[in-house]
Design an enzyme around this catalytic site. Structure first.
Site, PDB file in Angstrom:
ATOM      1  N   ASP A 295       0.866  -1.197   0.000  1.00  0.00           N
ATOM      2  CA  ASP A 295       0.000   0.000   0.000  1.00  0.00           C
ATOM      3  C   ASP A 295       0.894   1.237   0.000  1.00  0.00           C
ATOM      4  O   ASP A 295       0.629   2.221   0.683  1.00  0.00           O
ATOM      5  CB  ASP A 295      -0.928  -0.009   1.225  1.00  0.00           C
ATOM      6  CG  ASP A 295      -2.038   1.041   1.137  1.00  0.00           C
ATOM      7  OD1 ASP A 295      -2.284   1.546   0.018  1.00  0.00           O
ATOM      8  OD2 ASP A 295      -2.640   1.377   2.167  1.00  0.00           O
ATOM      9  N   ASP A 312       2.636   2.410   8.001  1.00  0.00           N
ATOM     10  CA  ASP A 312       1.424   1.676   7.612  1.00  0.00           C
ATOM     11  C   ASP A 312       1.767   0.381   6.855  1.00  0.00           C
ATOM     12  O   ASP A 312       1.453   0.224   5.683  1.00  0.00           O
ATOM     13  CB  ASP A 312       0.551   2.593   6.741  1.00  0.00           C
ATOM     14  CG  ASP A 312      -0.888   2.134   6.713  1.00  0.00           C
ATOM     15  OD1 ASP A 312      -1.205   1.148   7.391  1.00  0.00           O
ATOM     16  OD2 ASP A 312      -1.693   2.747   5.994  1.00  0.00           O
TER      17      ASP A 312
END
Ligand SMILES: Nc1ncnc2c1ncn2[C@@H]1O[C@H](COP(=O)(O)OP(=O)(O)OP(=O)(O)O)[C@@H](O)[C@H]1O
Ligand SMILES: [Mg+2]
Length: 540
Positions: A295, A312
């Site tokens: 991502d 993240d």
């Protein structure tokens, strides 16, 4: 009846509605007169009372059945036998009853702070991991991030020093709390399934447990990156259920360092610097940390102390994951499109992909674990994208179905494999070597199969060049050279269209449009497709 009921109670047999119903049936058979009374009972209330009386009478009579001979006994036994399987014979348990949960136990503040999570935070506080729990830094789609100060906890002296670098100064933490009440990111499982590290927690449908796995996954991935020391990442501190504590990337004035998206680039050179660094980091993550971010974007990278920090990483997977190469390609695409918007020269996605997965880089003289060496190599060696030709090649690259090895093939891939619709990545690299100055040797064998015909790109030019794969004669023994030739032919076709005259181009385009129109006529509508899928699922 009374005898049977008392027997039931004595033996601990649960008297269920069904049992009573069956006894009523029994009575109805044994005392037909009751039915007549029942019919007449519809008319008047006193008759109904009479019916009640007669039912009780009936029960009384039934309880005395022993006196009426063996034939009644026989019939009763028959009926009881018939319904015996409906009688629960296990011991009556009062304790097994489910306790009803109070909804207040699950009430949440800001979608994450439910009483359970608050307890975890309290535990972290009482253990001295954190001291103050402050405001919210971000409310993302899958988690909220809060600011906290490190505690003066009972930690080992070495760790304590880390927590308190200077006397009187407290470290700052970012606390990521995963949402448990709303599951926005519902397809989490595909990032966990296929991961060897999470093999025991696959197919976890309990959202709370899934979130726990997810937080642990982020913690472990973060730890791996942080410990590798090759790619900057915030230091992971603790994880407990859906709560993850990590180092807070601080701008210095109490605010968080900016995301790459918000970073104010001084000039074009600085933008190029971060782009090349990012490309180098993708390789380092893959080669040294054995991770694909999955991502990666300008939202999940922070510029802190003039360095690019990766955050993240909950969805990051190992290269062994069956979809890792797809995720890698997606990351490259995201990064490229962001920097393209920043108006700098970007590299072809395929060239970056090859740079990332190649074990050895030709003409590379630096250290493979050194980000700066790799950044300089990227800046010097990779050829920037130029013109529609490269764009068309990237289109082809995006539509390829990537597989790590034959074990990773799906059923449909096997069909295509037997039809000979396979390109070896090796041949793509060889082709690239001839065409572009960048040279890579692929030590790993990756197979690539053309995407299914339905998945062909919307781009008309590519549509036609892509259809070339249908001409395959099905000879899967043809080897790399034929694959290479095929690829060269394909690329020539794309190049050739550049020089075709106006009329033939127009004709080709109208033909393509017509073909598309025809295809649309026979296409199953989306909502019908959905219905069919639903139907087949419910049949199963
Ligand atoms: N260690 C950190 N230090 C400073 N800020 C952080 C840190 N971790 C996260 N943040 C901030 O919180 C935001 C959200 O974090 P993250 O991307 O991990 O969560 P998310 O739920 O995926 O959010 P989103 O949906 O916005 O991507 C980041 O964009 C960043 O601004
Ligand atoms: Mg994020």
């Amino acid at each position: 009846m009374a005898y049977i009921l008392s027997e039931c109670v004595e033996r601990g047999i649960e008297i269920t509605n069904l049992l009573v119903k069956n006894f009523k049936k029994l009575i109805a058979i044994r005392f037909p007169v009751k039915r007549d009374l029942k019919r007449s009972s519809r008319a008047t209330a006193p008759a109904r009372d009479h019916c009640k009386m007669s039912l009780e009478d009936g029960l009384g009579k039934l309880s005395l059945h022993e006196k009426h001979g063996a034939d009644r006994d026989h019939i009763n036994t028959q009926i009881l036998d018939k319904h015996a399987h409906n009688i629960k014979t296990d011991e009556l348990s009062v304790t097994r009853a489910k306790t009803s949960k109070d909804k207040a136990n699950r009430a949440t503040v800001e979608n994450v702070l439910d009483p359970r999570t608050m307890r975890f935070l309290q535990a972290l506080k009482s253990r001295g991991v954190i001291s103050e729990f402050n405001g919210c830094l971000s409310t993302g789609k899958e988690a909220n991030v809060y600011h906290a100060f490190a505690g003066y906890g009972a930690k080992s002296s070495e760790e304590e020093q880390k927590v308190l670098p200077n006397q009187g100064e407290r470290r700052e933490y970012a606390i990521k709390i995963y949402k448990t009440s709303i599951l926005v990111f519902k397809d989490r499982e595909r990032y966990v399934d296929g991961e060897f590290r999470f093999r025991n927690s696959r197919s976890q449908h309990n959202p709370r447990k899934m979130i726990k796995i997810w937080a642990e996954k982020e913690f472990r991935n973060l730890k791996r990156i942080y410990q590798s020391g090759v790619v900057p990442a915030p230091e992971p501190i603790e994880v407990k259920s859906n709560v993850l504590v990590m180092e807070f990337l601080n701008r210095g004035d109490g605010f968080a360092s900016p995301k790459l998206k918000d970073f104010p680039y001084k000039d074009r050179d600085e933008t190029l610097y971060y782009y090349h660094t990012m490309v180098a980091y993708i390789r380092l993550l893959y080669q040294c940390c054995q991770l694909v971010h999955a991502d990666l974007s300008e939202y999940n990278t922070i510029v802190h102390n003039q360095k690019l920090y990766v955050i993240d990483v909950s969805q990051s997977v190992q290269p062994e994951h069956p979809m890792s190469l797809d995720f890698l390609r997606m990351d490259i695409k995201n990064i490229n499109s962001y920097f393209e918007r920043m108006s700098i020269d970007i590299f072809p996605e395929r060239a970056i992909f090859q740079f990332v997965i190649s074990d050895k880089l030709e003409k590379f003289e630096g250290e493979y674990t050194n980000a700066e060496d790799l950044r300089q190599y990227v800046a010097k060696t990779l050829r920037p994208k130029s013109g529609p030709e490269d764009e068309a090649e990237d289109e082809v690259f995006r539509s390829l179905h990537l597989v790590r090895n034959l074990g990773g093939l799906e059923e449909r891939d096997f069909d295509r494999f037997t039809l000979g619709k396979f390109d070896l990545l090796k041949s793509l690299i060889a082709h690239d070597n001839q065409k572009v100055a960048s040279n890579f040797t692929a030590s790993e064998q990756y197979e690539l199969s053309s995407s299914s015909d339905e998945e062909v790109s919307e781009d008309e030019d590519y549509n036609e060049s892509g259809s070339g794969s249908e001409d395959d004669d099905g000879d899967d023994e043809s080897g790399e050279s034929s694959d290479e030739e095929e690829w060269l032919e394909k690329s020539k076709e794309i190049k050739g269209k550049k020089h075709e005259d106006k009329d033939s181009k127009k004709q080709r385009k109208t033909d393509a449009k017509e073909a598309k129109r025809e295809k649309r006529k026979t296409k199953v509508k989306k909502h019908i497709k959905k219905k069919l899928i639903k139907k087949t699922k419910s049949k199963k």
